[in-house]
Enzyme design. Sequence first.
Site, short mmCIF file in Angstrom:
data_model
loop_
_atom_site.label_atom_id
_atom_site.label_comp_id
_atom_site.label_asym_id
_atom_site.label_seq_id
_atom_site.Cartn_x
_atom_site.Cartn_y
_atom_site.Cartn_z
N GLU A 26 11.51 2.91 -8.28
CA GLU A 26 10.51 3.92 -8.64
C GLU A 26 11.14 5.31 -8.52
O GLU A 26 11.76 5.62 -7.50
CB GLU A 26 9.31 3.80 -7.68
CG GLU A 26 8.25 4.85 -7.90
CD GLU A 26 7.26 4.93 -6.72
OE1 GLU A 26 7.24 4.04 -5.86
OE2 GLU A 26 6.52 5.93 -6.69
N LYS A 59 -8.21 11.39 -23.69
CA LYS A 59 -7.21 12.13 -24.47
C LYS A 59 -5.81 11.57 -24.26
O LYS A 59 -5.37 11.37 -23.12
CB LYS A 59 -7.24 13.61 -24.06
CG LYS A 59 -8.51 14.32 -24.51
CD LYS A 59 -8.52 14.44 -26.02
CE LYS A 59 -9.72 15.19 -26.54
NZ LYS A 59 -9.81 15.11 -28.01
N LYS A 73 -3.09 4.14 -31.05
CA LYS A 73 -2.58 5.50 -31.19
C LYS A 73 -1.38 5.71 -30.25
O LYS A 73 -0.33 6.21 -30.66
CB LYS A 73 -3.70 6.47 -30.85
CG LYS A 73 -3.43 7.90 -31.23
CD LYS A 73 -4.73 8.67 -31.11
CE LYS A 73 -4.50 10.16 -31.25
NZ LYS A 73 -5.73 10.91 -31.04
N ASP A 92 -9.11 3.30 -12.64
CA ASP A 92 -9.36 3.51 -11.21
C ASP A 92 -10.03 2.25 -10.67
O ASP A 92 -10.96 1.73 -11.30
CB ASP A 92 -10.31 4.71 -11.01
CG ASP A 92 -9.63 6.02 -11.35
OD1 ASP A 92 -8.42 6.01 -11.60
OD2 ASP A 92 -10.34 7.05 -11.39
N VAL A 93 -9.57 1.80 -9.50
CA VAL A 93 -10.13 0.55 -8.96
C VAL A 93 -11.57 0.79 -8.48
O VAL A 93 -11.93 1.89 -8.09
CB VAL A 93 -9.28 0.01 -7.79
CG1 VAL A 93 -7.97 -0.54 -8.31
CG2 VAL A 93 -9.04 1.08 -6.74
N CYS A 118 0.23 6.04 19.32
CA CYS A 118 1.25 7.04 19.62
C CYS A 118 0.65 8.27 20.31
O CYS A 118 0.30 8.17 21.48
CB CYS A 118 2.01 7.41 18.34
SG CYS A 118 3.68 7.97 18.70
N GLY A 144 -2.17 9.04 20.15
CA GLY A 144 -3.45 8.47 20.59
C GLY A 144 -3.34 7.78 21.95
O GLY A 144 -4.35 7.58 22.63
N MET A 145 -2.11 7.38 22.35
CA MET A 145 -1.92 6.87 23.71
C MET A 145 -1.64 8.03 24.67
O MET A 145 -2.07 8.02 25.82
CB MET A 145 -0.76 5.88 23.78
CG MET A 145 -0.59 5.30 25.18
SD MET A 145 0.91 4.35 25.44
CE MET A 145 1.80 5.43 26.56
N HIS A 186 3.68 2.35 16.58
CA HIS A 186 2.84 2.46 15.38
C HIS A 186 2.59 1.09 14.75
O HIS A 186 3.29 0.69 13.82
CB HIS A 186 3.53 3.37 14.35
CG HIS A 186 3.58 4.79 14.76
ND1 HIS A 186 2.56 5.67 14.49
CD2 HIS A 186 4.51 5.50 15.43
CE1 HIS A 186 2.86 6.87 14.98
NE2 HIS A 186 4.04 6.79 15.55
N GLU A 244 0.43 0.33 12.75
CA GLU A 244 -0.03 0.47 11.35
C GLU A 244 1.09 0.26 10.33
O GLU A 244 0.82 0.10 9.15
CB GLU A 244 -0.70 1.84 11.14
CG GLU A 244 0.21 3.05 11.15
CD GLU A 244 0.43 3.65 12.53
OE1 GLU A 244 0.28 2.93 13.54
OE2 GLU A 244 0.76 4.85 12.61
N1 GLN Z 1 4.01 14.21 19.26
C1 GLN Z 1 4.18 13.04 20.03
C2 GLN Z 1 5.63 12.75 20.36
O1 GLN Z 1 6.52 13.26 19.75
C3 GLN Z 1 3.54 11.84 19.33
C4 GLN Z 1 4.22 11.49 18.05
C5 GLN Z 1 3.40 10.57 17.19
O2 GLN Z 1 2.20 10.43 17.38
N2 GLN Z 1 4.01 9.99 16.19
O3 GLN Z 1 5.92 11.99 21.25
#
Ligand code: GLN
Length: 542
Positions: free
Chosen positions: A144, A191, A227, A244-245, A385, A387-388, A511, A513
């Site tokens: 891509e 268009k 066209k 669009d889904v 991250c 968040g911890m 992470h 995610e």
């Molecule tokens: N800022 C934080 C750190 O550097 C957390 C980083 C993050 O959430 N990816 O440790």
Amino acid sequence: MDKEVKFIFVTGGVISSLGKGLTAAALGTLLENRGLNIALQKFDPYLNVDPGTMSPFQHGEVYVLNDGAETDLDLGHYERFTKTKLTRFNNLTSGQVYQAVLDKERRGDYLGKTVQVIPHVTDEIKDRIRALAEESQADVIITEIGGTTGDIEGLPFLEAIREFALEVGPRNAAFVHVTYVPYINAAGELKTKPTQQSVAKLREIGVAPNILVCRCEKPINKELRQKMSLFCNVPFEAVIEEKDVDHSIYEAPLMLQRERMDDLVCEHFNLQVPQANMGHWQEVIRKLIAPQHQVRIGVVGKYIGLNDAYKSVYESVIHGGIANDCGVEIDKVDAEDIERDGPEKHLNGLSGILVPGGFGERGIEGKIDAVRFARERAVPYLGLCLGMQVVTIEFARNVLGLEGAHSIEFEPECKHPVIALMDEQCDVTLKGGTMRLGAQACQLAVESMAAKLYGAFTVSERHRHRFEFNNNYRDQFQAAGLIIAGTTTDSKLVEIVELKDHPFFIACQFHPEFQSKPNECHPLFRGFIGACCHKFLHKRPL
Ligand code: GLN
């Protein structure tokens, strides 16, 4: 290259944010389900060496691979849609290309020649396509090209793929151009002119698309297809509609299959492979469209205005929904709004609260307030991250009574640096690629909720952060009820914390995610959404 590898090049026209990456990934899904081995790569024309140093507002999320590469978020689509294994070689930026060329020039590798875009820069780009073919041993390589046709900075990449196609021959290369067919309200019409012009621009460079993928809000009728076929010199059946889904991006492969895009590719390459069986994928869509349960999850962050900034987090939450047959509504909460209005106004009534990763001080107190709200009111919480780190700060301040507890990222001289720097990080001055990055093993505590969810005691998770839980406070935290549920295998770094006496409260330094897929949800997201729809409450191991 010993075998005849097939190469697909995906370019984009008219506007950015068309979902080229999604189209490339969805095509990958279809080809993989036809029994082909595929590999995907992304070329980004900007001059940054990688997106790691870019603001999420500029670029969206930085997607981290197992090997620690900080890459474009499209690689997230590639991993979520296919089985392809990605490394730093799957994402190439102009910055890397020029860095490599200049290194060679300084070493004298060019033997006195004038170093030029053609052939030296283009050769470097072509080498990367060949290297992936070699290393992946895939049947089909999908490359891509980021940016939009007509951008000056994209030209070397387009020139390189033109040359590459010439070298491998027309039956081994296919160009897919993803374009936009806007609906003009005032005229009540779709268009095609922007598409015609975009293809004209491509053909000027010597790239003639074999397939035109038309992104649109309304269906494209036969007349419009004719066209575009005529003006863009593409066969009628190769004008593909990609509307669009309705519900989810995971409909994209099914949509492209209905348009026979994979058939076109296989016919072009003369590949004799069976049709794709997409039954499992249809099941994913069914769960998305008609779920048994419904939850509302608050994601408390600071890049809330931009969907792409937490792309993988939002996707993983949706995967958690699929795994629990549960519809997920995501409430994007700006941490600064919590600071201004207090948590009740924004967090009342949510089924669960998630604080994702982040950098910088803005909104940090709002995130800490959100953690307190979740902890005190027994609302399921997942921290990723940063968040911890905010969990650690909140617990220190409000449970341990450590006034002035903070992370040294935000207050270097704070009284209680419960989040601090590892020794290795103290002398780091360069910003690019210097964090704790990539997959590392994590050891889970036997009695932990995390171990129950993973069904394992050692797991591998991806990192991207500089700061860590400060071990000087470890005993104090544990004595007050914070469970250290995961550490590095040498026990030195805290990786996961949990709370006793709470329906679901898990926060991790890594992470998760980046390792979740629609039909293979990450255990922590499965557990979190499960708790949010009260499924796992009775299973809590206390
Ligand atoms: N800022 C934080 C750190 O550097 C957390 C980083 C993050 O959430 N990816 O440790």
